[in-house]
Design a protein around this motif. Structure first.
Motif: not given
Length: 445
Positions: A277-303
């Motif tokens: 129920g925390l919107f800030i969790w979504v903001v932070t987690a989605s930014n984390y996912i975006n950063a990982r994808l940008r730095l490491q590529g699609k192979e870390i999708l499931k990871t």
């Protein structure tokens, strides 16, 4: 003659109020975006119904929107500001922002609103001018300014009793801590001041801080609606999932994954549960996912999703720990790297007004030694964008990094690892020294 009188009114109002006002306290200037489409609809309707109930049998002039950090209070208030402005019933808005120290000074709340109300009509401007000219009300203290606030709001409300006059104060808990108790008391004393004006609608949003609770709950004649945002409410959980879906769809499009079926419904359901129920969790987690994808590529999708798919991750502080450990792995031991982290975060937290990356770079002027290269602040912000930048746009020299209150509380706790902990006294002292630096003094800000 009329033009000269108008110019004189504006001159005196500026002269009297300028030292006690914030230049722009709107949700746009303070970067408090409204709710995403198709979210918080029930809450928004409940508030709008209260706003438009101007009957004598509904005497509640105040609504207190209260909830835990990260549950979307500011977004809801911003949506109300946006809606009321479009309908011509927004009297004034004041968004208190921990990242902008001017907005946390309670001496500026009522004078800023008074100035905004004066911009509504010549009649209100003349009333303010006559009051200030005759020194009927001073604005030097919050108590005195509150009297001026009551007078002007009443004047606006009486001009059309059938039309709501909406005043918004967002983030009352972010008031300067030393002044919060007195400020909450002053607001509580206003609860009974608009009995004859049922069309006055004043919304206050905040965390349930003890100082505010004590003042608001102890008022004998409780003339306010209390609207509690519960993170376990089914509509909140649904809206968080909708918000999460929208954020991850944007990320998928950015990384060419929109046709890959990522994320699937199971992923979304698990992450929505983790968000609790925390919107800030979504903001932070989605930014984390975006950063990982940008730095490491699609192979870390499931990871990356499996890392978030952990019961411990539902705590925002645990998520912050994971982000710091990702950005600064254990094998990093160079003290200078952590010093730059603390200097950047500490400066952002204690600045009176937010700065973009270009100005932060000039202000900090970080070098390990006089012969070292300067620290690339843009790269540093990019590395920490998960906690400093809420949107998904590219980071440029114009990007303004900000710290959410939940991260502010987290990074200053005694329990956090010392290499990350920010000492506010130290940061304030360092900022004072930086402002004396000749390069900074001569800069064209």
């Amino acid at each position: 003659k009329r033009i000269l009188e108008e110019q004189e009114r504006k001159r005196l109002i500026d002269e009297k109020l300028q030292p006690y006002t914030v230049q722009d306290s709107t949700y746009i200037a303070q970067e408090k975006p409204p709710c995403n489409p198709d979210t918080r609809m029930e809450i928004l309707k409940q508030i709008q119904d209260w706003i438009y109930d101007c009957s004598d049998i509904s005497p509640e002039n105040f609504l207190w929107l209260v909830g835990p950090p990260g549950c979307g209070k500011s977004a809801i208030t911003a949506s109300i500001a946006e809606k009321c402005k479009s309908e011509g019933i927004l009297g004034a808005q004041f968004f208190i922002n921990r990242n902008n120290h001017d907005t946390t000074n309670p001496k500026r709340y009522f004078p800023t609103v008074a100035r905004e109300l004066a911009g509504r009509s010549d009649a209100i401007e003349r009333r303010l001018y006559d009051t200030l000219k005759g020194q009927l009300h001073s604005v030097a203290t919050p108590e005195e300014a509150a009297k001026l606030f009551v007078d002007l709001v009443g004047k606006v409300a009486s001009s059309d009793p059938t039309k709501p006059v909406v005043i918004l104060f967002d983030g009352l808990d972010e008031t300067n801590r030393d002044s919060l108790e007195d400020t909450a008391r002053i607001f509580s004393q206003l609860f009974t001041r608009f009995r004859e004006f049922p069309n006055v609608k004043i919304l206050i949003s905040s965390r349930p801080e003890d100082e505010i609770l004590k003042s608001f709950k102890s008022t004998p004649d409780k003339r306010f609606v209390e609207l509690l945002l519960r993170t376990d409410d089914p509509t909140c959980l649904r809206d968080v999932k909708t918000f999460l879906t929208q954020r991850l769809q944007t990320i998928a499009e950015r990384h060419g994954l929109s046709t890959s079926g990522w994320p699937d419904e199971d992923d979304l359901e698990r992450l929505a549960i983790q968000a609790s129920g925390l919107f800030i969790w979504v903001v932070t987690a989605s930014n984390y996912i975006n950063a990982r994808l940008r730095l490491q590529g699609k192979e870390i999708l499931k990871t990356v999703l499996s890392q978030l798919d952990n019961k411990a991750m539902k705590e925002i502080k645990t998520l912050y720990h994971a982000i710091l450990n990702f950005s600064y792995p254990e094998e990093i031991e160079d003290p200078w790297i952590f010093e730059t982290f603390r200097r950047l975060i500490g400066t952002i937290m204690v600045l009176r007004e937010p700065m973009n990356i270009r100005d932060l770079s000039a202000l900090l002027d970080l070098q390990e030694t006089p012969h070292s290269d300067h620290v690339d602040i843009r790269k540093l912000v990019e590395n920490l964008r998960m906690v400093l930048v809420s949107d998904l746009d590219d980071i440029t020299e114009e990007t303004i990094p900000r710290v959410h209150k939940s991260f502010y509380d987290f990074i200053t706790e005694d329990r956090i690892l010392e290499r990350f902990r920010v000492n506010l006294e130290t940061s304030n002292a360092e900022l004072s020294l930086l402002c004396l630096h000749p390069t900074y003094r001569q800069a064209d800000w």
